[in-house]
Design a protein around this motif. Sequence first.
Motif, PDB file in Angstrom:
ATOM      1  N   GLY A  39     -23.206   7.282  30.515  1.00 15.52           N
ATOM      2  CA  GLY A  39     -23.844   6.183  31.231  1.00 15.52           C
ATOM      3  C   GLY A  39     -23.786   4.876  30.456  1.00 15.52           C
ATOM      4  N   VAL A  40     -22.700   4.685  29.720  1.00 15.08           N
ATOM      5  CA  VAL A  40     -22.550   3.514  28.864  1.00 15.08           C
ATOM      6  C   VAL A  40     -21.454   2.600  29.408  1.00 15.08           C
ATOM      7  N   ALA A  41     -21.744   1.308  29.487  1.00 13.21           N
ATOM      8  CA  ALA A  41     -20.724   0.330  29.868  1.00 13.21           C
ATOM      9  C   ALA A  41     -19.823   0.102  28.664  1.00 13.21           C
ATOM     10  N   VAL A  42     -18.523   0.268  28.865  1.00 15.73           N
ATOM     11  CA  VAL A  42     -17.565   0.193  27.769  1.00 15.73           C
ATOM     12  C   VAL A  42     -16.536  -0.897  28.046  1.00 15.73           C
ATOM     13  N   GLU A  43     -16.215  -1.628  27.004  1.00 18.44           N
ATOM     14  CA  GLU A  43     -15.118  -2.582  27.028  1.00 18.44           C
ATOM     15  C   GLU A  43     -14.037  -1.991  26.127  1.00 18.44           C
ATOM     16  N   THR A  44     -12.828  -1.845  26.658  1.00 19.05           N
ATOM     17  CA  THR A  44     -11.739  -1.294  25.862  1.00 19.05           C
ATOM     18  C   THR A  44     -10.695  -2.373  25.638  1.00 19.05           C
ATOM     19  N   LEU A  45     -10.387  -2.611  24.380  1.00 19.08           N
ATOM     20  CA  LEU A  45      -9.372  -3.575  23.990  1.00 19.08           C
ATOM     21  C   LEU A  45      -8.215  -2.824  23.361  1.00 19.08           C
ATOM     22  N   VAL A  46      -7.019  -3.100  23.811  1.00 18.25           N
ATOM     23  CA  VAL A  46      -5.837  -2.542  23.185  1.00 18.25           C
ATOM     24  C   VAL A  46      -5.134  -3.688  22.473  1.00 18.25           C
ATOM     25  N   VAL A  47      -5.040  -3.585  21.159  1.00 18.89           N
ATOM     26  CA  VAL A  47      -4.332  -4.583  20.359  1.00 18.89           C
ATOM     27  C   VAL A  47      -2.907  -4.077  20.216  1.00 18.89           C
ATOM     28  N   ASP A  48      -1.983  -4.809  20.841  1.00 22.05           N
ATOM     29  CA  ASP A  48      -0.590  -4.364  20.881  1.00 22.05           C
ATOM     30  C   ASP A  48       0.234  -5.083  19.820  1.00 22.05           C
ATOM     31  N   GLY A  49       0.949  -4.302  19.028  1.00 20.36           N
ATOM     32  CA  GLY A  49       1.738  -4.836  17.930  1.00 20.36           C
ATOM     33  C   GLY A  49       3.177  -5.152  18.286  1.00 20.36           C
ATOM     34  N   GLY A  50       3.465  -5.391  19.565  1.00 21.83           N
ATOM     35  CA  GLY A  50       4.830  -5.730  19.968  1.00 21.83           C
ATOM     36  C   GLY A  50       5.568  -4.574  20.610  1.00 21.83           C
ATOM     37  N   SER A  51       4.868  -3.754  21.325  1.00 24.19           N
ATOM     38  CA  SER A  51       5.452  -2.563  21.956  1.00 24.19           C
ATOM     39  C   SER A  51       6.566  -2.918  22.937  1.00 24.19           C
ATOM     40  N   THR A  52       7.529  -2.017  23.024  1.00 21.24           N
ATOM     41  CA  THR A  52       8.642  -2.191  23.958  1.00 21.24           C
ATOM     42  C   THR A  52       8.770  -1.020  24.923  1.00 21.24           C
ATOM     43  N   ASP A  53       7.780  -0.119  24.932  1.00 19.39           N
ATOM     44  CA  ASP A  53       7.871   1.107  25.732  1.00 19.39           C
ATOM     45  C   ASP A  53       6.935   1.152  26.932  1.00 19.39           C
ATOM     46  N   GLY A  54       6.297   0.046  27.267  1.00 19.87           N
ATOM     47  CA  GLY A  54       5.374   0.045  28.402  1.00 19.87           C
ATOM     48  C   GLY A  54       3.925   0.241  28.010  1.00 19.87           C
ATOM     49  N   THR A  55       3.619   0.135  26.735  1.00 16.24           N
ATOM     50  CA  THR A  55       2.238   0.288  26.276  1.00 16.24           C
ATOM     51  C   THR A  55       1.316  -0.718  26.949  1.00 16.24           C
ATOM     52  N   ILE A  56       1.755  -1.959  27.030  1.00 17.34           N
ATOM     53  CA  ILE A  56       0.916  -3.004  27.632  1.00 17.34           C
ATOM     54  C   ILE A  56       0.602  -2.658  29.081  1.00 17.34           C
ATOM     55  N   GLU A  57       1.611  -2.262  29.819  1.00 18.12           N
ATOM     56  CA  GLU A  57       1.416  -1.924  31.229  1.00 18.12           C
ATOM     57  C   GLU A  57       0.492  -0.718  31.378  1.00 18.12           C
ATOM     58  N   ALA A  58       0.662   0.271  30.509  1.00 15.53           N
ATOM     59  CA  ALA A  58      -0.196   1.464  30.556  1.00 15.53           C
ATOM     60  C   ALA A  58      -1.645   1.095  30.262  1.00 15.53           C
ATOM     61  N   ALA A  59      -1.840   0.209  29.301  1.00 20.35           N
ATOM     62  CA  ALA A  59      -3.199  -0.224  28.958  1.00 20.35           C
ATOM     63  C   ALA A  59      -3.838  -0.974  30.116  1.00 20.35           C
ATOM     64  N   LEU A  60      -3.083  -1.854  30.741  1.00 18.95           N
ATOM     65  CA  LEU A  60      -3.622  -2.610  31.882  1.00 18.95           C
ATOM     66  C   LEU A  60      -3.945  -1.686  33.045  1.00 18.95           C
ATOM     67  N   ARG A  61      -3.069  -0.730  33.309  1.00 17.86           N
ATOM     68  CA  ARG A  61      -3.333   0.249  34.384  1.00 17.86           C
ATOM     69  C   ARG A  61      -4.594   1.047  34.086  1.00 17.86           C
ATOM     70  N   GLY A  62      -4.853   1.283  32.801  1.00 13.08           N
ATOM     71  CA  GLY A  62      -6.035   2.050  32.400  1.00 13.08           C
ATOM     72  C   GLY A  62      -7.306   1.222  32.331  1.00 13.08           C
TER      73      GLY A  62
END
Length: 70
Positions: A39-62
């Motif tokens: 029952g906790v409100a969570v903010e999730t931040l993904v700090v991306d180090g220059g990924s080229t495999d779709g990490t950014i897109e996966a994080a946004l989808r999540g």
Amino acid sequence: MTPPPGEGPALSIVVLALNEAESVSLLLPALGEVAAKLGVAVETLVVDGGSTDGTIEAALRGGARVVPQK
């Protein structure tokens, strides 16, 4: 799970990632489930180090906010 606008998170989770699309795709839903059970409100931040495999897109989808590492 990102809290609704106007409501601050009770917990911020920071995930450091570089080419971790598959891991991020599995991790973010699991974090959301745990937060919901607690029952906790969570903010999730993904700090991306220059990924080229779709990490950014996966994080946004999540539902995470993506911050590029500089």
